[in-house]
Design a protein around this motif. Structure first.
Motif, PDB file in Angstrom:
ATOM      1  N   ASP A  96       0.812  -1.220   0.000  1.00 56.41           N
ATOM      2  CA  ASP A  96       0.000   0.000   0.000  1.00 56.41           C
ATOM      3  C   ASP A  96       0.849   1.275   0.000  1.00 56.41           C
ATOM      4  O   ASP A  96       0.322   2.364  -0.190  1.00 56.41           O
ATOM      5  CB  ASP A  96      -0.989   0.011   1.176  1.00 56.41           C
ATOM      6  CG  ASP A  96      -0.302  -0.036   2.526  1.00 56.41           C
ATOM      7  OD1 ASP A  96       0.791  -0.596   2.613  1.00 56.41           O
ATOM      8  OD2 ASP A  96      -0.876   0.487   3.501  1.00 56.41           O
ATOM      9  N   GLY A 120      -1.996  -1.673  -4.865  1.00 52.35           N
ATOM     10  CA  GLY A 120      -1.834  -1.030  -3.567  1.00 52.35           C
ATOM     11  C   GLY A 120      -2.746  -1.549  -2.485  1.00 52.35           C
ATOM     12  O   GLY A 120      -2.782  -0.992  -1.385  1.00 52.35           O
ATOM     13  N   SER A 121      -3.512  -2.622  -2.755  1.00 49.79           N
ATOM     14  CA  SER A 121      -4.391  -3.174  -1.718  1.00 49.79           C
ATOM     15  C   SER A 121      -4.518  -4.685  -1.889  1.00 49.79           C
ATOM     16  O   SER A 121      -4.304  -5.215  -2.986  1.00 49.79           O
ATOM     17  CB  SER A 121      -5.783  -2.541  -1.797  1.00 49.79           C
ATOM     18  OG  SER A 121      -6.482  -3.028  -2.931  1.00 49.79           O
ATOM     19  N   ASP A 129      -7.231  -6.370  -1.819  1.00 48.89           N
ATOM     20  CA  ASP A 129      -8.394  -6.691  -2.666  1.00 48.89           C
ATOM     21  C   ASP A 129      -8.031  -6.759  -4.149  1.00 48.89           C
ATOM     22  O   ASP A 129      -8.702  -7.426  -4.927  1.00 48.89           O
ATOM     23  CB  ASP A 129      -9.490  -5.629  -2.492  1.00 48.89           C
ATOM     24  CG  ASP A 129     -10.075  -5.608  -1.101  1.00 48.89           C
ATOM     25  OD1 ASP A 129      -9.942  -6.621  -0.379  1.00 48.89           O
ATOM     26  OD2 ASP A 129     -10.645  -4.578  -0.713  1.00 48.89           O
ATOM     27  N   MET A 131      -2.167  -4.302   4.574  1.00 48.68           N
ATOM     28  CA  MET A 131      -2.692  -3.560   3.428  1.00 48.68           C
ATOM     29  C   MET A 131      -4.179  -3.323   3.642  1.00 48.68           C
ATOM     30  O   MET A 131      -4.841  -4.085   4.359  1.00 48.68           O
ATOM     31  CB  MET A 131      -2.501  -4.355   2.128  1.00 48.68           C
ATOM     32  CG  MET A 131      -1.076  -4.514   1.676  1.00 48.68           C
ATOM     33  SD  MET A 131      -0.965  -5.256   0.012  1.00 48.68           S
ATOM     34  CE  MET A 131      -1.448  -6.957   0.344  1.00 48.68           C
ATOM     35  N   PRO A 132      -4.727  -2.274   3.028  1.00 47.67           N
ATOM     36  CA  PRO A 132      -6.172  -2.065   3.115  1.00 47.67           C
ATOM     37  C   PRO A 132      -6.932  -3.172   2.383  1.00 47.67           C
ATOM     38  O   PRO A 132      -6.368  -3.854   1.522  1.00 47.67           O
ATOM     39  CB  PRO A 132      -6.389  -0.714   2.437  1.00 47.67           C
ATOM     40  CG  PRO A 132      -5.170  -0.482   1.605  1.00 47.67           C
ATOM     41  CD  PRO A 132      -4.055  -1.231   2.267  1.00 47.67           C
ATOM     42  N   GLY A 133      -8.191  -3.327   2.729  1.00 51.68           N
ATOM     43  CA  GLY A 133      -8.978  -4.429   2.149  1.00 51.68           C
ATOM     44  C   GLY A 133      -8.511  -5.725   2.771  1.00 51.68           C
ATOM     45  O   GLY A 133      -8.388  -5.838   3.983  1.00 51.68           O
ATOM     46  N   ASP A 165      -5.797  -8.267   4.044  1.00 50.23           N
ATOM     47  CA  ASP A 165      -4.373  -8.173   4.382  1.00 50.23           C
ATOM     48  C   ASP A 165      -3.614  -9.188   3.525  1.00 50.23           C
ATOM     49  O   ASP A 165      -4.206  -9.993   2.800  1.00 50.23           O
ATOM     50  CB  ASP A 165      -4.135  -8.373   5.885  1.00 50.23           C
ATOM     51  CG  ASP A 165      -4.470  -9.769   6.396  1.00 50.23           C
ATOM     52  OD1 ASP A 165      -4.393 -10.747   5.622  1.00 50.23           O
ATOM     53  OD2 ASP A 165      -4.787  -9.892   7.593  1.00 50.23           O
TER      54      ASP A 165
END
Length: 202
Positions: free
Chosen positions: A10, A35-36, A38, A58-60, A62
């Motif tokens: 990310d 960057g995520s 997802d 990470m967002p969404g 991990d």
């Protein structure tokens, strides 16, 4: 033969630096960057990498859950976790999810490239210091439900909110929290969540 790589981190600067370093190797090619968590599986389906290098935080999704999803959908894609968070619990969970390797971000570039090649060849690559720490620390003492409850509680959510989210009674949530506090040797749920997170159990 060129090994095709997908990078997921990310932090754009870190991702860019990794891509630049790995692209210097004659047999490695970065074909996708996301960057995520997802975005990992859709990018892998589109670009068909040989190895995915994933961060943990990470967002969404991990990196560990992204590993699990990727290995289930595209088992031919190998996974190397490359993270700042060198925690024994993360190492265990990543390997259980199907990662072929686990290294920290301060690994020298040549060693990282070698780790990619070894994971691509089907070998397991683990940072030696982290492997030793993992053996000493052992498995998480928390049950699956205690982990779920503590994860939901770490942002300060009320017991009633946690109960609704996890479809449990408030009494059951309190029991799980109490048990997790006891197992982590802490005084309250915030401390229990912090200890569990530091150990990589959440």
């Amino acid at each position: 033969m060129t090994i095709r790589l997908l990078l997921a981190d990310d932090q754009a600067l870190v991702r860019g630096a990794l891509a630049a370093l790995l692209d210097l190797e004659p047999d490695l090619e970065v074909v996708a960057e996301v960057g995520s968590g997802d975005a990992v599986l859709p990018a892998a389906r589109e670009h068909r990498p040989d190895v995915a290098l994933l961060d943990v935080e990470m967002p969404g999704l991990d990196g560990i859950e992204a590993t699990r999803a990727l290995r289930a959908a595209l088992p031919e894609v190998r996974v190397l976790i490359v993270t700042t968070f060198g925690r024994p619990g993360f190492l265990r969970r990543a390997l259980q999810a199907g990662a072929g390797g686990f290294v920290v971000k301060d690994t020298p570039a040549r060693q990282l490239a070698d780790a990619v090649r070894r994971v691509h060849a089907g070998l397991r690559v683990v940072d030696p210091g982290l492997a030793a720490d993992s053996l000493v620390s052992g498995d998480s003492p928390l049950t699956v439900r205690e982990t779920d409850v503590l994860r939901a509680a770490r942002d300060g959510a009320a017991v009633a909110t946690i109960a609704r989210t996890l479809v449990l009674s408030e009494g059951t949530v309190r029991n799980h929290l109490s048990s997790a506090i006891g197992k982590t040797g802490t005084a309250n749920r915030a401390e229990a969540a912090r200890v569990a997170e530091l150990n990589g159990w959440l």
